[in-house]
Design a protein around this motif. Structure first.
Motif, PDB file in Angstrom:
ATOM      1  N   MET A 340      13.171 -83.086 -27.667  1.00 35.99           N
ATOM      2  CA  MET A 340      11.862 -82.788 -27.078  1.00 35.99           C
ATOM      3  C   MET A 340      11.770 -83.315 -25.657  1.00 35.99           C
ATOM      4  SD  MET A 340       9.492 -83.602 -30.357  1.00 35.99           S
ATOM      5  CE  MET A 340       7.882 -83.361 -29.617  1.00 35.99           C
ATOM      6  N   VAL A 341      12.257 -84.540 -25.465  1.00 31.95           N
ATOM      7  CA  VAL A 341      12.196 -85.133 -24.131  1.00 31.95           C
ATOM      8  C   VAL A 341      13.108 -84.375 -23.177  1.00 31.95           C
ATOM      9  CG1 VAL A 341      12.887 -87.182 -22.842  1.00 31.95           C
ATOM     10  CG2 VAL A 341      11.454 -87.416 -24.876  1.00 31.95           C
ATOM     11  N   LYS A 342      14.309 -84.085 -23.624  1.00 29.84           N
ATOM     12  CA  LYS A 342      15.260 -83.419 -22.732  1.00 29.84           C
ATOM     13  C   LYS A 342      14.781 -82.023 -22.324  1.00 29.84           C
ATOM     14  CE  LYS A 342      20.062 -82.220 -22.129  1.00 29.84           C
ATOM     15  NZ  LYS A 342      21.412 -82.724 -22.313  1.00 29.84           N
ATOM     16  N   HIS A 343      14.150 -81.308 -23.255  1.00 29.96           N
ATOM     17  CA  HIS A 343      13.792 -79.915 -22.975  1.00 29.96           C
ATOM     18  C   HIS A 343      12.297 -79.705 -22.748  1.00 29.96           C
ATOM     19  CE1 HIS A 343      17.881 -78.707 -23.844  1.00 29.96           C
ATOM     20  NE2 HIS A 343      17.834 -79.451 -24.938  1.00 29.96           N
ATOM     21  N   GLY A 344      11.551 -80.793 -22.687  1.00 21.86           N
ATOM     22  CA  GLY A 344      10.117 -80.669 -22.409  1.00 21.86           C
ATOM     23  C   GLY A 344       9.362 -79.936 -23.502  1.00 21.86           C
ATOM     24  N   ILE A 345       9.689 -80.214 -24.761  1.00 19.63           N
ATOM     25  CA  ILE A 345       8.988 -79.574 -25.880  1.00 19.63           C
ATOM     26  C   ILE A 345       7.848 -80.505 -26.311  1.00 19.63           C
ATOM     27  CG2 ILE A 345       9.233 -78.718 -28.248  1.00 19.63           C
ATOM     28  CD1 ILE A 345      12.257 -78.337 -27.537  1.00 19.63           C
ATOM     29  N   ALA A 346       6.620 -79.986 -26.285  1.00 22.13           N
ATOM     30  CA  ALA A 346       5.465 -80.870 -26.470  1.00 22.13           C
ATOM     31  C   ALA A 346       5.177 -81.147 -27.939  1.00 22.13           C
ATOM     32  CB  ALA A 346       4.244 -80.253 -25.802  1.00 22.13           C
ATOM     33  N   ASN A 347       5.555 -80.206 -28.839  1.00 27.17           N
ATOM     34  CA  ASN A 347       5.141 -80.350 -30.227  1.00 27.17           C
ATOM     35  C   ASN A 347       6.360 -80.274 -31.150  1.00 27.17           C
ATOM     36  OD1 ASN A 347       3.933 -80.048 -32.800  1.00 27.17           O
ATOM     37  ND2 ASN A 347       2.082 -79.256 -31.798  1.00 27.17           N
ATOM     38  N   ILE A 348       6.500 -81.291 -31.976  1.00 32.21           N
ATOM     39  CA  ILE A 348       7.680 -81.374 -32.850  1.00 32.21           C
ATOM     40  C   ILE A 348       7.701 -80.232 -33.877  1.00 32.21           C
ATOM     41  CG2 ILE A 348       6.704 -82.817 -34.688  1.00 32.21           C
ATOM     42  CD1 ILE A 348       9.315 -84.466 -34.603  1.00 32.21           C
ATOM     43  N   ARG A 349       6.517 -79.633 -34.121  1.00 30.14           N
ATOM     44  CA  ARG A 349       6.457 -78.518 -35.084  1.00 30.14           C
ATOM     45  C   ARG A 349       7.378 -77.367 -34.670  1.00 30.14           C
ATOM     46  NH1 ARG A 349       0.973 -79.743 -34.517  1.00 30.14           N
ATOM     47  NH2 ARG A 349      -0.116 -80.428 -36.399  1.00 30.14           N
ATOM     48  N   HIS A 350       7.553 -77.206 -33.353  1.00 28.79           N
ATOM     49  CA  HIS A 350       8.434 -76.125 -32.873  1.00 28.79           C
ATOM     50  C   HIS A 350       9.857 -76.283 -33.409  1.00 28.79           C
ATOM     51  CE1 HIS A 350       5.445 -74.477 -30.358  1.00 28.79           C
ATOM     52  NE2 HIS A 350       5.475 -75.396 -29.412  1.00 28.79           N
ATOM     53  N   LEU A 351      10.237 -77.517 -33.670  1.00 30.42           N
ATOM     54  CA  LEU A 351      11.628 -77.767 -34.070  1.00 30.42           C
ATOM     55  C   LEU A 351      11.829 -77.770 -35.575  1.00 30.42           C
ATOM     56  CD1 LEU A 351      12.550 -80.539 -31.500  1.00 30.42           C
ATOM     57  CD2 LEU A 351      13.203 -78.136 -31.498  1.00 30.42           C
ATOM     58  N   GLY A 352      10.791 -78.102 -36.325  1.00 33.28           N
ATOM     59  CA  GLY A 352      11.047 -78.271 -37.744  1.00 33.28           C
ATOM     60  C   GLY A 352      10.166 -77.455 -38.661  1.00 33.28           C
ATOM     61  N   ILE A 353       9.029 -76.941 -38.172  1.00 32.60           N
ATOM     62  CA  ILE A 353       8.083 -76.275 -39.053  1.00 32.60           C
ATOM     63  C   ILE A 353       7.927 -74.807 -38.690  1.00 32.60           C
ATOM     64  CG2 ILE A 353       5.660 -76.205 -39.772  1.00 32.60           C
ATOM     65  CD1 ILE A 353       7.103 -78.538 -40.979  1.00 32.60           C
ATOM     66  N   ASP A 354       7.625 -74.552 -37.413  1.00 30.58           N
ATOM     67  CA  ASP A 354       7.359 -73.172 -36.986  1.00 30.58           C
ATOM     68  C   ASP A 354       8.593 -72.294 -37.094  1.00 30.58           C
ATOM     69  OD1 ASP A 354       4.964 -74.255 -36.378  1.00 30.58           O
ATOM     70  OD2 ASP A 354       5.226 -74.187 -34.196  1.00 30.58           O
ATOM     71  N   ASN A 355       9.693 -72.830 -36.611  1.00 28.09           N
ATOM     72  CA  ASN A 355      10.932 -72.049 -36.507  1.00 28.09           C
ATOM     73  C   ASN A 355      10.660 -70.684 -35.879  1.00 28.09           C
ATOM     74  OD1 ASN A 355      12.994 -73.733 -37.306  1.00 28.09           O
ATOM     75  ND2 ASN A 355      12.395 -73.551 -39.445  1.00 28.09           N
ATOM     76  N   ASP A 356       9.877 -70.706 -34.831  1.00 30.90           N
ATOM     77  CA  ASP A 356       9.577 -69.488 -34.089  1.00 30.90           C
ATOM     78  C   ASP A 356      10.799 -69.135 -33.247  1.00 30.90           C
ATOM     79  OD1 ASP A 356       8.760 -67.579 -32.277  1.00 30.90           O
ATOM     80  OD2 ASP A 356       6.717 -68.373 -32.160  1.00 30.90           O
ATOM     81  N   ILE A 357      11.354 -67.973 -33.563  1.00 26.52           N
ATOM     82  CA  ILE A 357      12.616 -67.584 -32.925  1.00 26.52           C
ATOM     83  C   ILE A 357      12.472 -67.494 -31.402  1.00 26.52           C
ATOM     84  CG2 ILE A 357      12.363 -65.057 -33.034  1.00 26.52           C
ATOM     85  CD1 ILE A 357      15.413 -66.407 -34.484  1.00 26.52           C
ATOM     86  N   ARG A 358      11.247 -67.193 -30.931  1.00 26.97           N
ATOM     87  CA  ARG A 358      11.042 -67.067 -29.476  1.00 26.97           C
ATOM     88  C   ARG A 358      11.183 -68.417 -28.790  1.00 26.97           C
ATOM     89  NH1 ARG A 358       5.307 -64.451 -29.854  1.00 26.97           N
ATOM     90  NH2 ARG A 358       5.273 -66.185 -31.305  1.00 26.97           N
ATOM     91  N   VAL A 359      10.797 -69.474 -29.502  1.00 26.23           N
ATOM     92  CA  VAL A 359      10.953 -70.822 -28.929  1.00 26.23           C
ATOM     93  C   VAL A 359      12.424 -71.204 -28.945  1.00 26.23           C
ATOM     94  CG1 VAL A 359      10.400 -73.256 -29.223  1.00 26.23           C
ATOM     95  CG2 VAL A 359       8.646 -71.522 -29.635  1.00 26.23           C
ATOM     96  N   LEU A 360      13.041 -71.010 -30.116  1.00 26.77           N
ATOM     97  CA  LEU A 360      14.433 -71.444 -30.282  1.00 26.77           C
ATOM     98  C   LEU A 360      15.366 -70.676 -29.368  1.00 26.77           C
ATOM     99  CD1 LEU A 360      14.389 -71.844 -34.147  1.00 26.77           C
ATOM    100  CD2 LEU A 360      14.205 -73.617 -32.416  1.00 26.77           C
ATOM    101  N   ARG A 361      15.058 -69.391 -29.130  1.00 26.44           N
ATOM    102  CA  ARG A 361      15.910 -68.534 -28.312  1.00 26.44           C
ATOM    103  C   ARG A 361      16.071 -69.056 -26.885  1.00 26.44           C
ATOM    104  NH1 ARG A 361      13.985 -62.831 -29.588  1.00 26.44           N
ATOM    105  NH2 ARG A 361      15.423 -62.632 -31.311  1.00 26.44           N
ATOM    106  N   GLN A 362      15.060 -69.832 -26.438  1.00 27.90           N
ATOM    107  CA  GLN A 362      15.124 -70.337 -25.056  1.00 27.90           C
ATOM    108  C   GLN A 362      16.248 -71.335 -24.855  1.00 27.90           C
ATOM    109  OE1 GLN A 362      11.207 -71.656 -23.594  1.00 27.90           O
ATOM    110  NE2 GLN A 362      10.430 -70.768 -25.479  1.00 27.90           N
TER     111      GLN A 362
END
Ligand code: DAH
Length: 364
Positions: A340-362
């Motif tokens: 999160m710190v390295k890539h400026g990700i504000a919410n941990i949900r993006h990594l473990g809960i949402d699994n939104d492919i648009r976020v991960l694709r970046q």
């Protein structure tokens, strides 16, 4: 059975007249046309020109003929033979072409169709972060180990000098699979530190190992907490490891992972299994540590990465190492936090809960 065909039961058919030979040419045309495969045409060929064919009979008759008739009949036999051969050759070429056309038709590929694109996946950012961190330590000579996620209370707490009344052992904080008697309780490991004890039990010092893996806690989900998350454990045990080795190693890791301008800070803290213990902070690489108007560190100038310290002698004793002979340091960092710190990700949900492919694709 055609009139030209020799029947072994009858008197042999002979060619005494031109008429018979003319019939043979007609029969050859018909039979060759009816043959629809090379094998059928082979059979027709042997029937028409083989040793027991009418042509062969005609040649045999030639010898018995009066010398005056021989040249004319002989010339005609040769002529008919050539015609039959030509008919067969023409049909053979035709069959080859038909077969080639059929193959072409069957194997037809429409090159104008758009190609099938098979989407290829990539590693999840968490795995990528684990790999990147592991590579840095591998470069320093460390090994990588993994361990069980369902763990004995002994390794998760007991061997790590955590008393039975420590708050982290409460059922409200730890996900137990078997709770009650501290001597044989089973739980989902709350950190990757139990692998320190398992690894030291299995291997003699010196030890230089990192242990990435999942950890579990009875935490409610919010922007910075997940009940299932990842940690990255570091353990170095040798004859004369000091706190400066700990600081130098973590500073090197932080520079390699976040960038050359990053410095670290150790803040005094308490962990049962290290003495002294510290929290590990890295200088904010967005504001350069100033904190001014910084959206990443929110004014602090520092970013918290995990805990560390010098391995407590009680831990060495628990795993059968002699604390008089070895010293060591340990550290544990949050993998989600690193990512999160390295890539400026504000919410941990993006990594473990949402699994939104648009976020991960970046992060391909
Ligand atoms: N296991 C600790 C936790 O989950 C983090 C940690 C602290 C790991 C100090 C260590 C250490 O190896 O030395 O909070």
């Amino acid at each position: 059975m055609g009139p030209y065909r020799k029947n072994p039961c009858d008197t042999p058919v002979t060619f005494s007249t031109h008429m018979d030979l003319e019939q043979l040419v007609d029969a050859a045309l018909l039979k060759a046309t009816n043959a629809t495969t090379a094998a059928e045409l082979d059979a027709v060929e042997s029937e028409l020109t083989g040793r027991s064919s009418p042509i062969a009979d005609a040649r045999r008759q030639l010898g018995k003929m009066p010398a005056t008739e021989r040249p004319t009949f002989g010339a005609r036999v040769n002529e008919v033979t050539e015609m039959v051969k030509a008919i067969l050759a023409t049909r053979r070429a035709e069959l080859v072409r038909i077969e080639a056309d059929r193959l072409l038709q069957d194997d037809k590929v429409d090159v104008t169709l758009s190609a099938l694109t098979i989407p290829s996946g990539t590693e999840h950012l968490i795995q990528e972060t684990i790999d990147e961190a592991s590579e840095i330590f591998i470069g320093l000579g460390y090994k990588v180990a993994e361990g069980p996620e369902a763990e004995l209370g002994w390794y998760n707490f007991g061997a790590l000098n955590t008393p039975t009344d420590h708050p982290s052992r409460l059922e409200s904080d730890t996900l137990y699979l078997d709770f009650g008697d501290p001597a044989d309780e089973i739980l989902l490991r709350t950190h990757t530190s139990p692998m320190q004890a398992r690894y030291m039990e299995s291997f003699e010092p010196p030890v230089y190992v990192v242990i990435p893996g999942k950890s579990y806690r009875a935490d409610a989900i919010d922007a910075s907490h997940l009940p299932v998350f990842h940690q990255f454990e570091v353990l170095a045990v040798d004859s004369d490891i000091t706190m400066s080795d700990l600081k130098g190693t973590l500073a090197y890791f932080a520079r390699e992972f976040f960038g050359p301008q990053v410095v670290i800070r150790l803040r005094a803290h308490f962990f049962p299994f290290t003495e002294p213990s510290a929290e590990l902070d890295v200088s904010c690489f967005v504001c350069g540590g100033s904190g001014i108007d910084c959206r990443l560190c929110k004014g602090a100038g520092w970013l918290e990465m995990g805990g560390c310290g010098m391995v407590d002698p009680n831990v060495f004793e628990a795993v059968g190492y002699d604390p008089a002979k070895v010293t060591g340091f340990a550290a544990g960092m949050g993998v989600e936090r690193l990512a999160m710190v390295k890539h400026g990700i504000a919410n941990i949900r993006h990594l473990g809960i949402d699994n939104d492919i648009r976020v991960l694709r970046q992060f391909r």
